[in-house]
Design a protein around this motif. Structure first.
Motif, PDB file in Angstrom:
ATOM      1  N   LEU A 143       0.826  -1.208   0.000  1.00 34.28           N
ATOM      2  CA  LEU A 143       0.000   0.000   0.000  1.00 34.28           C
ATOM      3  C   LEU A 143       0.864   1.264   0.000  1.00 34.28           C
ATOM      4  CD1 LEU A 143      -3.071   0.416   0.152  1.00 34.28           C
ATOM      5  CD2 LEU A 143      -2.865   0.516   2.646  1.00 34.28           C
ATOM      6  N   LEU A 144       2.128   1.115   0.333  1.00 34.45           N
ATOM      7  CA  LEU A 144       3.011   2.290   0.351  1.00 34.45           C
ATOM      8  C   LEU A 144       3.242   2.774  -1.075  1.00 34.45           C
ATOM      9  CD1 LEU A 144       5.927   1.260   2.758  1.00 34.45           C
ATOM     10  CD2 LEU A 144       3.932   2.666   3.286  1.00 34.45           C
ATOM     11  N   PRO A 145       3.352   4.091  -1.273  1.00 34.71           N
ATOM     12  CA  PRO A 145       3.745   4.558  -2.602  1.00 34.71           C
ATOM     13  C   PRO A 145       5.120   3.984  -2.930  1.00 34.71           C
ATOM     14  CG  PRO A 145       3.179   6.396  -1.132  1.00 34.71           C
ATOM     15  CD  PRO A 145       3.191   5.168  -0.286  1.00 34.71           C
ATOM     16  N   ALA A 146       5.344   3.705  -4.212  1.00 31.86           N
ATOM     17  CA  ALA A 146       6.606   3.061  -4.601  1.00 31.86           C
ATOM     18  C   ALA A 146       7.812   3.868  -4.117  1.00 31.86           C
ATOM     19  CB  ALA A 146       6.642   2.884  -6.111  1.00 31.86           C
ATOM     20  N   PRO A 193      -3.181  -8.552  -3.471  1.00 32.67           N
ATOM     21  CA  PRO A 193      -3.339  -8.632  -4.932  1.00 32.67           C
ATOM     22  C   PRO A 193      -3.791  -7.331  -5.588  1.00 32.67           C
ATOM     23  CG  PRO A 193      -4.213 -10.595  -3.904  1.00 32.67           C
ATOM     24  CD  PRO A 193      -3.852  -9.679  -2.779  1.00 32.67           C
ATOM     25  N   GLU A 194      -4.681  -6.586  -4.900  1.00 31.58           N
ATOM     26  CA  GLU A 194      -5.220  -5.375  -5.561  1.00 31.58           C
ATOM     27  C   GLU A 194      -4.169  -4.291  -5.760  1.00 31.58           C
ATOM     28  OE1 GLU A 194      -6.131  -6.628  -2.664  1.00 31.58           O
ATOM     29  OE2 GLU A 194      -6.317  -5.094  -1.102  1.00 31.58           O
ATOM     30  N   ASP A 195      -3.036  -4.400  -5.084  1.00 34.88           N
ATOM     31  CA  ASP A 195      -1.979  -3.386  -5.243  1.00 34.88           C
ATOM     32  C   ASP A 195      -0.963  -3.767  -6.307  1.00 34.88           C
ATOM     33  OD1 ASP A 195      -3.099  -2.073  -3.059  1.00 34.88           O
ATOM     34  OD2 ASP A 195      -1.841  -3.155  -1.626  1.00 34.88           O
ATOM     35  N   VAL A 196      -1.069  -4.978  -6.838  1.00 34.38           N
ATOM     36  CA  VAL A 196      -0.042  -5.449  -7.783  1.00 34.38           C
ATOM     37  C   VAL A 196      -0.381  -4.991  -9.199  1.00 34.38           C
ATOM     38  CG1 VAL A 196       1.181  -7.477  -8.684  1.00 34.38           C
ATOM     39  CG2 VAL A 196       0.401  -7.447  -6.309  1.00 34.38           C
ATOM     40  N   THR A 197       0.234  -3.899  -9.612  1.00 33.88           N
ATOM     41  CA  THR A 197       0.047  -3.407 -10.990  1.00 33.88           C
ATOM     42  C   THR A 197       1.409  -3.500 -11.674  1.00 33.88           C
ATOM     43  OG1 THR A 197       0.658  -1.174 -10.342  1.00 33.88           O
ATOM     44  CG2 THR A 197      -1.692  -1.737 -10.211  1.00 33.88           C
ATOM     45  N   SER A 215       5.583 -11.622  -1.716  1.00 34.08           N
ATOM     46  CA  SER A 215       4.728 -12.632  -1.100  1.00 34.08           C
ATOM     47  C   SER A 215       3.287 -12.117  -1.151  1.00 34.08           C
ATOM     48  CB  SER A 215       5.181 -12.842   0.352  1.00 34.08           C
ATOM     49  OG  SER A 215       4.285 -13.694   1.005  1.00 34.08           O
ATOM     50  N   VAL A 216       2.457 -12.802  -1.930  1.00 27.63           N
ATOM     51  CA  VAL A 216       1.108 -12.300  -2.210  1.00 27.63           C
ATOM     52  C   VAL A 216       0.063 -12.984  -1.323  1.00 27.63           C
ATOM     53  CG1 VAL A 216      -0.559 -11.820  -4.053  1.00 27.63           C
ATOM     54  CG2 VAL A 216       1.850 -12.153  -4.627  1.00 27.63           C
ATOM     55  N   GLY A 217      -0.773 -12.180  -0.687  1.00 25.54           N
ATOM     56  CA  GLY A 217      -1.843 -12.727   0.159  1.00 25.54           C
ATOM     57  C   GLY A 217      -3.049 -13.109  -0.683  1.00 25.54           C
ATOM     58  N   VAL A 218      -2.959 -14.263  -1.321  1.00 23.48           N
ATOM     59  CA  VAL A 218      -4.040 -14.724  -2.206  1.00 23.48           C
ATOM     60  C   VAL A 218      -5.223 -15.201  -1.351  1.00 23.48           C
ATOM     61  CG1 VAL A 218      -4.641 -16.464  -3.949  1.00 23.48           C
ATOM     62  CG2 VAL A 218      -2.391 -15.355  -4.016  1.00 23.48           C
ATOM     63  N   GLN A 219      -4.944 -15.988  -0.369  1.00 24.32           N
ATOM     64  CA  GLN A 219      -5.895 -16.585   0.597  1.00 24.32           C
ATOM     65  C   GLN A 219      -6.811 -17.624  -0.039  1.00 24.32           C
ATOM     66  OE1 GLN A 219      -4.324 -15.562   2.793  1.00 24.32           O
ATOM     67  NE2 GLN A 219      -3.998 -13.366   2.818  1.00 24.32           N
ATOM     68  N   SER A 220      -7.371 -17.330  -1.210  1.00 23.77           N
ATOM     69  CA  SER A 220      -8.261 -18.272  -1.881  1.00 23.77           C
ATOM     70  C   SER A 220      -8.442 -17.788  -3.304  1.00 23.77           C
ATOM     71  CB  SER A 220      -9.620 -18.286  -1.163  1.00 23.77           C
ATOM     72  OG  SER A 220     -10.610 -18.835  -2.014  1.00 23.77           O
ATOM     73  N   LEU A 221      -8.821 -18.722  -4.181  1.00 28.68           N
ATOM     74  CA  LEU A 221      -9.168 -18.281  -5.538  1.00 28.68           C
ATOM     75  C   LEU A 221     -10.664 -18.501  -5.776  1.00 28.68           C
ATOM     76  CD1 LEU A 221      -5.980 -19.415  -7.530  1.00 28.68           C
ATOM     77  CD2 LEU A 221      -6.713 -17.074  -7.049  1.00 28.68           C
ATOM     78  N   ALA A 222     -11.461 -18.416  -4.709  1.00 33.14           N
ATOM     79  CA  ALA A 222     -12.927 -18.529  -4.823  1.00 33.14           C
ATOM     80  C   ALA A 222     -13.552 -17.232  -4.316  1.00 33.14           C
ATOM     81  CB  ALA A 222     -13.429 -19.719  -4.004  1.00 33.14           C
ATOM     82  N   ALA A 281      -6.591 -11.661  -8.201  1.00 34.52           N
ATOM     83  CA  ALA A 281      -5.441 -12.426  -7.683  1.00 34.52           C
ATOM     84  C   ALA A 281      -4.691 -13.097  -8.829  1.00 34.52           C
ATOM     85  CB  ALA A 281      -5.920 -13.470  -6.674  1.00 34.52           C
ATOM     86  N   ARG A 282      -5.452 -13.674  -9.757  1.00 32.69           N
ATOM     87  CA  ARG A 282      -4.787 -14.336 -10.904  1.00 32.69           C
ATOM     88  C   ARG A 282      -3.990 -13.323 -11.721  1.00 32.69           C
ATOM     89  NH1 ARG A 282      -7.092 -19.462 -11.330  1.00 32.69           N
ATOM     90  NH2 ARG A 282      -9.212 -19.519 -10.519  1.00 32.69           N
TER      91      ARG A 282
END
Ligand code: SAM
Ligand code: SF4
Length: 377
Positions: free
Chosen positions: A68-71, A99-103, A119-126, A142-143
């Protein structure tokens, strides 16, 4: 103290929202963020003398939500740490990301800042599970995050949770398969710790039918472990699997009792034979660092007895296990006859196994590792 391969952990507590299950020290109020980043650097200066002479070969930016930090903030934080601690050129530098921060731009900026592992906090793909615990991303996001990281060439790890509301055997196995197929080199799977969150604990009591039962979780855990093995992942620690060469260098330090320093609110460290933890209150952390003091909640020497216990309950977590002589000396000297009896039973029943001069959990034993480890804590 001079440590050749030390680790540095930095806790970044800011999150966009709080997830239903989370018990980490986090805040959704970002107003103190810049003040906090300055405080972390100041805290690093307070440690400079202690860290002098040591070489750090891993840095872990954990949270909260470091992504969430600015780059620019990630870049200046890492530069600030490098100017105060000797961080090797080939150090593993991990950033935890939601995942929502990964651009594409964020990934490029993290890499430029010196991050080489995400390290991505996917948690689930449902989607049903993700929304049940208040995650801000859906499976498609996430995908997409995993795909863009795979293209970047950075080392990637994905976290999953077993035991989420609405989780079924099919959805869990599909999450594992989807994560592996995305090209990650490292997978962490955590059992939902329902007792860490009042919301989840109460919901599970009121609506148990929403949750996979403990027995079902045990069954799914075994199936997942077998599945990950056939996909080329080694089970190297209770909750962690990696393709060859992709183990988490930093996390391994916690289990091998390698010295690590910790910066930031609630951060823990093992350094110079002492275990220390920073205060968990953000205002108190900021106030103390700004006054030029280390913001410690405790600072205790590790006694030889505690060190022996730690060596066993941390060492058993990893696939190599611990030296048989160590554990047997401890179990004998403990004077608790029931501990010796339990130890023999664990070996006889295949919970633990002896391999050469090491004792380790069997794959089935990992499932009930809590029961065994709690006897050594
Ligand atoms: C520091 S946390 C959060 C990282 C990141 N902010 C995120 O949400 O993806 C690291 C991991 O701990 C796990 N975790 C957090 N709370 C948990 C709980 N109550 N039970 C089991 N695993 C948990 C999650 O898998 C999470 O990705
Ligand atoms: S799980 Fe991650 S994003 Fe959610 S509250 Fe915890 S640290 Fe923040």
């Amino acid at each position: 103290m001079t440590v050749p391969g030390a680790g540095l952990y930095v806790h970044l507590p800011y999150c966009a929202s709080r997830c239903g299950y989370c018990a980490f020290v986090v805040t959704t109020d970002g107003s103190s963020r810049d003040r906090y980043l300055s405080a972390v650097e100041r805290e690093a200066s307070l440690l400079e003398a202690e860290a002098a002479g040591s070489a750090f070969d891993s840095v872990y930016l954990g949270g909260g939500t470091p992504s969430l930090l600015p780059a620019g903030a990630v870049r200046s934080l890492l530069a600030g740490l490098r100017s105060r601690c000797r961080i090797g050129e080939n150090a593993e530098v991990t950033l935890e990301a939601n995942p929502e921060d990964v651009t594409r731009d964020a990934v490029a900026a993290w890499r430029d800042a010196g991050v080489n592992r995400v390290s991505v906090g996917v948690q689930s793909l449902a989607d049903t599970e993700l929304s049940a615990v208040g995650r801000r991303h859906d499976a498609a996001k996430a995908r997409a995050a995993l795909e863009s990281l795979a293209r970047s060439g950075l080392a990637v790890s994905g976290d999953l949770i077993l035991g989420l509301p609405e989780q079924t055997p099919e959805s869990f196995h599909a999450s594992v398969a989807g994560l592996c197929d995305s090209g990650v080199g490292h997978v962490s799977v955590y059992l939902l710790e329902a007792d860490k969150s009042k919301t989840i604990e109460e919901d599970r009591r009121r609506r148990p039918e929403r949750y996979p039962s403990d027995d079902l979780q045990a069954e799914l855990w075994g199936e997942m472990s077998a599945d990950l093995a056939t996909r080329g992942f080694d089970h190297y620690e209770i909750s962690n699997w990696a393709r060859p060469g992709r183990e988490a260098r930093h996390n391994r330090k916690y289990w091998s009792r390698t010295p690590t320093l910790g910066l930031g609110v609630s951060a823990h460290e093992l350094w110079a034979g002492r275990r220390r933890a920073n205060v968990a209150n953000l205002e108190s952390y900021l106030g103390q660092v700004e006054a030029g003091r280390r913001p410690l909640a405790f600072d205790l020497p590790v006694t030889p007895e505690e060190a022996a216990r730690e060596e066993i309950f941390l060492g058993l977590r990893v696939a190599e296990g611990v030296a048989a002589a160590r554990i047997e000396t401890f179990v004998t000297a403990d004077g608790d006859v029931s501990l010796w009896n339990d130890y023999e039973t664990w070996l006889a029943e295949g919970v633990l196994e002896r391999r050469g001069d090491r004792v380790r959990f069997t794959e089935r034993g990992f499932l009930i590792s809590n029961v065994v480890l709690s006897r050594f804590v």
